[in-house]
Write a protein that holds these residues in place. Structure first.
Motif, PDB file in Angstrom:
ATOM      1  N   GLY A 610       0.897  -1.267   0.233  1.00  0.00           N
ATOM      2  CA  GLY A 610       0.045   0.079  -0.178  1.00  0.00           C
ATOM      3  C   GLY A 610       0.729   1.192   0.026  1.00  0.00           C
ATOM      4  N   ARG A 611       2.136   1.278   0.718  1.00  0.00           N
ATOM      5  CA  ARG A 611       2.855   2.583   0.984  1.00  0.00           C
ATOM      6  C   ARG A 611       3.581   2.592  -0.434  1.00  0.00           C
ATOM      7  N   LEU A 612       3.913   1.550  -1.066  1.00  0.00           N
ATOM      8  CA  LEU A 612       4.742   1.687  -2.170  1.00  0.00           C
ATOM      9  C   LEU A 612       3.673   2.313  -3.290  1.00  0.00           C
ATOM     10  N   PHE A 613       2.532   2.022  -3.457  1.00  0.00           N
ATOM     11  CA  PHE A 613       1.571   2.545  -4.004  1.00  0.00           C
ATOM     12  C   PHE A 613       1.332   3.961  -3.892  1.00  0.00           C
ATOM     13  N   ASP A 614       1.488   4.320  -2.515  1.00  0.00           N
ATOM     14  CA  ASP A 614       1.203   5.772  -2.291  1.00  0.00           C
ATOM     15  C   ASP A 614       2.620   6.668  -2.706  1.00  0.00           C
ATOM     16  N   LEU A 622       0.151  12.771  -8.233  1.00  0.00           N
ATOM     17  CA  LEU A 622      -1.222  12.349  -8.178  1.00  0.00           C
ATOM     18  C   LEU A 622      -1.682  12.719  -6.631  1.00  0.00           C
ATOM     19  N   GLY A 623      -0.880  13.265  -5.927  1.00  0.00           N
ATOM     20  CA  GLY A 623      -1.194  13.850  -4.468  1.00  0.00           C
ATOM     21  C   GLY A 623      -0.151  13.606  -3.752  1.00  0.00           C
ATOM     22  N   ASN A 624      -0.107  14.336  -2.384  1.00  0.00           N
ATOM     23  CA  ASN A 624       1.162  14.061  -1.505  1.00  0.00           C
ATOM     24  C   ASN A 624       0.565  13.326   0.019  1.00  0.00           C
ATOM     25  N   GLN A 631      -6.405   7.167  -1.148  1.00  0.00           N
ATOM     26  CA  GLN A 631      -6.814   7.973  -1.927  1.00  0.00           C
ATOM     27  C   GLN A 631      -5.702   8.339  -3.157  1.00  0.00           C
ATOM     28  N   ILE A 632      -4.402   8.433  -2.603  1.00  0.00           N
ATOM     29  CA  ILE A 632      -3.400   8.163  -3.736  1.00  0.00           C
ATOM     30  C   ILE A 632      -3.391   6.981  -4.720  1.00  0.00           C
TER      31      ILE A 632
END
Ligand SMILES: [Zn+2]
Ligand SMILES: [Zn+2]
Length: 759
Positions: A610-614, A622-624, A631-632
């Motif tokens: 999940g954090r890798l996707f963030d 696409l967002g911070n 969301q990201i």
């Protein structure tokens, strides 16, 4: 006389679905005498008559589940011979028996049926435009039942004495409303009232209240509408000002809103509805279905930004149908009536207290909703409906397994997207979606819900199951109440894979691929991208994404800069200054994070996907930060160019996935100005490829050919579909979650299955 007599006991989903009237009519058809009654475990039938007729009666009973009563679910049917009774010449429906062991199944709430809908709009019907029309095939159930058995005195309709007409139908075995417990009409049942946000009555006549509400919605007002399982906050989905107003007042900046439209044709104006989606939309469960957006549509963009789907449902209570019949709007935003992440509000006083700052008007009624039940959410994977949130319409339908479990079990679930599960005999009852435990009110609601379900199913668990995570509220609670009784702690991702095995009712060793945000690992690290070799008996960790450092505790799941810095440190890379500044302009903060990583302060080792996707999403601009969960990653999925088959290089070092090269290439592609739809596709494809790589390696070493897929990141439709196809193309048998969510909503079923198997 050659009469024979049979004593039949039925277990399963047999109450509240029109079963007794069906049995009565069947007995009449075959000229049998005897009786039927609900008792706390199910239904008891005795029939007496000619052998041929009795046999045919039993055959028809067995077929009813498939043919005549689709809601009926018979788990078991015990048939015994009894001594014929003299002077019995009729068949009767007897009063419910309340003594004995209480484990009869309570049915889920059901969307308004076609027959009731026809009557609702029939001017000649005495329930014409009556917002609480229902029958044995539809209407409220789980949300209004206080205790079992399911009878009028035990539901929130108890305070409405039936009028003569309703009673006549209720007592007439030939009527569709025979023993329909919530039966009501304009003369005797609940009524609708429209109020302002201070509770002052604007309109007391049900019909006028509905008409006025429709008009005010058209004018851009926000309405709190009391539905089946709780309140919705509603506004016109094509009215930009109204939707933005709702966002501001609800303090929900981005999270997509669910919508309701009058019919499938209207939904088709906004989104693509395939055959499967249509069937699910129209089903008695009537969930929210995620549908691909049409390129141009008139839904205001703020309804669902950063995603490529709209969540739509159809009207499921008469009140919704009446509102849409006013034809004032095409689609309504229908989002949960709650404050931020607190439980759904279902009581009138709580609604006025908490939602007055959000809603302008309140469309309420004077029947209590006893239990709040959120809308369920479904999406379509490989042509089949897959649940993302299992709640209204599905709960408390039990999962029924062949083998009876000796002891009763309570599985606490996980702390996010919590559901819990009771196991009794061969029934696994998974609760409705409860929410995230970090919110104190959710935790309280959780405790309350446990008590309620425990009471409904008369569960007395002697085995308690929880996640291994020492800081989970759910685990701490389970440990506390287990006391000297047996406690089983289950690793998070094993529970995910077990939920797939449970759903498919199998227990064999599989290759378990888990794509998740966070889960506590057996080595104390935070796992999230795993390849397990698992059955319900045990599991071992075969492979995983190479650990990187994540700092900041809970902030690690919000601020994308944290996994980015962790990954840069791990692979000795650096983000170009312009991109870095766009993600985190505060240089001091970056220094602090770097220092935390170097000195291992407030830091964990993680294989979180999940954090890798963030990180990947933020690097794509696409967002911070995740203002709501994922969301990201959702924004990253939304831009995927599905025509791209390329993927980035990665390394599989033994069974550890190293992605330094991929990140290097993402940065390069960004620098060169490559379209993010291509970068996103390549990133997703790489993820699918390294899972395939792990599965292949596991197969080489073990010979196992079945893969089970689960974990929250697999709510990503593109990734899941791509991986399923890849695995199938490579000769794997692929299992994945459909009946419970692949996110943490499915954990409790997995935990329960592991515990049941261990007995
Ligand atoms: Zn009906
Ligand atoms: Zn009535």
């Amino acid at each position: 006389m050659n009469n024979i007599r049979k004593h039949i006991e039925l277990y399963g989903q047999v109450q509240g679905i029109g079963f007794r009237p069906f049995v009565y009519r069947l007995a009449e058809e075959f000229s049998l005498s005897g009786f039927v009654y609900n008792h706390t475990q199910g239904v008891v039938i005795e029939i007496q008559g000619e052998k041929k007729n009795a046999d045919e009666f039993i055959e028809r009973l067995k077929l009813a589940e498939r043919e005549e009563l689709p809601l009926l679910k018979i788990i078991s049917m015990d048939i015994a011979s009894a001594n014929p009774v003299e002077k019995e010449n009729s068949f009767e429906i007897r009063q419910s028996q309340t003594e004995g062991q209480i484990s009869a199944l309570v049915t889920p709430d059901m969307a308004t049926c076609g027959d009731c809908l026809a009557e609702l709009f029939d001017e000649n019907d005495f329930r014409y435009r009556y917002p609480f029309i229902n029958c044995t095939n539809c209407g409220p159930r789980y949300s209004i039942i206080k205790t079992i058995p399911y009878d009028r005195p035990n539901i929130t309709m108890a305070v409405f004495p039936m009028c003569g007409k309703c009673k006549g139908q209720y007592e007439n075995v030939k009527d569709r409303r025979f023993h329909a417990q919530p039966v009501a009409c304009p003369a005797c049942g609940p009524k609708i009232t429209l109020c302002d946000n201070k509770g002052n009555v604007i309109e007391e006549d049900s019909n006028q209240a509905i008409k006025k509400t429709a008009q005010l919605l058209l004018e851009g007002e926000i309405a709190a509408i009391k539905g089946l399982g709780g309140f919705h906050l509603a506004c016109d989905a094509e009215n930009d000002a109204a939707v933005n107003n709702l966002r501001q007042r609800k303090m929900r900046d981005y999270k997509p809103f669910a919508m309701m439209a009058a019919d499938i044709d209207t939904i088709r104006q906004f989104a693509y509805v395939d055959k499967v989606s249509e069937k699910i939309l129209r089903s008695i469960q009537s969930p929210v279905v995620l549908l691909p957006k049409k390129e141009s549509n008139t839904i205001t963009s703020s309804v669902a930004q950063g995603v490529n789907t709209f969540g739509f449902m159809l009207p499921y209570v008469p009140l919704h149908h009446l509102l849409f019949a006013e034809k004032k709007f095409k689609a309504l935003v229908m989002t949960s009536g709650n404050i931020s992440d607190e439980p759904l509000i279902c009581k009138d006083d709580a609604a006025f207290e908490n939602l007055a700052g959000i809603a302008d008007i309140f469309l309420i009624y004077n029947r209590e909703i006893y239990r709040q039940v959120d809308d369920s959410v479904v999406h379509i994977i490989c042509g089949e409906p897959v649940l993302l949130r299992r709640s209204r319409g599905f709960v408390p339908q039990a999962f029924i397994f062949k083998n009876e479990v000796k002891d009763e079990i309570f599985a606490a679930g996980a702390d996010l997207k919590n559901t819990f599960c009771f196991v009794k005999q061969n029934r696994f009852v998974v609760s409705e979606h409860i929410g995230d435990m970090a919110e104190a009110s959710v935790y309280k609601h959780w405790l309350n819900s446990i008590e309620h379900l425990k009471n409904l199913f008369q569960a007395e668990p002697s085995i308690f199951v929880c996640d291994m995570h020492p800081n989970y509220f759910t685990s701490q609670y389970a440990k506390k109440i287990a006391k000297e009784k047996k406690l089983i702690e289950v690793q998070h991702h094993w529970a995910h894979i077990a939920s797939v095995l449970a759903e498919h009712n199998i227990n064999k060793k599989v290759i378990g691929l888990v794509a998740d945000g966070t889960g506590y690992g057996t080595d104390g690290a935070i796992w999230g991208c795993e390849c397990l070799l698992a059955s319900l008996d045990d599991f071992e960790r075969f492979g995983h994404l190479a650990y990187y450092t994540l700092t900041g505790g809970d902030l690690g799941a919000k601020q994308a800069i944290r996994p980015i810095m962790g990954l840069m440190g791990k692979y000795n890379l650096s983000v170009p200054p312009d991109i870095l500044e766009s993600i985190e302009p505060d240089g001091e903060k970056i220094k602090a994070i770097t220092m935390q990583i170097e000195k291992n302060i407030n830091a964990v080792q993680t294989s979180s996907l999940g954090r890798l996707f963030d990180a990947a999403g933020a690097l794509c601009g696409l967002g911070n930060s995740n203002d709501f969960e994922a969301q990201i990653p959702m924004a990253l999925e939304a831009v995927v160019d599905k025509n791209i088959n390329e993927y980035y290089p990665f390394e599989l070092v033994n069974t550890e996935v190293h992605i330094g090269k991929m990140i290097e290439m993402i940065l390069k592609d960004r620098k060169s100005g490559m379209d993010i739809s291509i970068i996103s596709a390549k990133f997703h494809n790489t993820t699918a490829q390294f899972f395939l790589g792990l599965a292949k390696r596991a197969k080489e070493q073990t010979g196992i050919k079945t893969v089970a897929i689960s974990g929250g990141v697999f709510c990503n439709r593109y990734l899941l579909t791509r991986l399923i196809e890849l695995l199938k193309d490579n000769g794997f048998e692929v299992l994945y979650n459909r009946l419970v969510p692949s996110n943490d909503g499915g954990i409790s079923l997995g935990q329960a299955a592991i515990a049941a198997n261990s007995i």
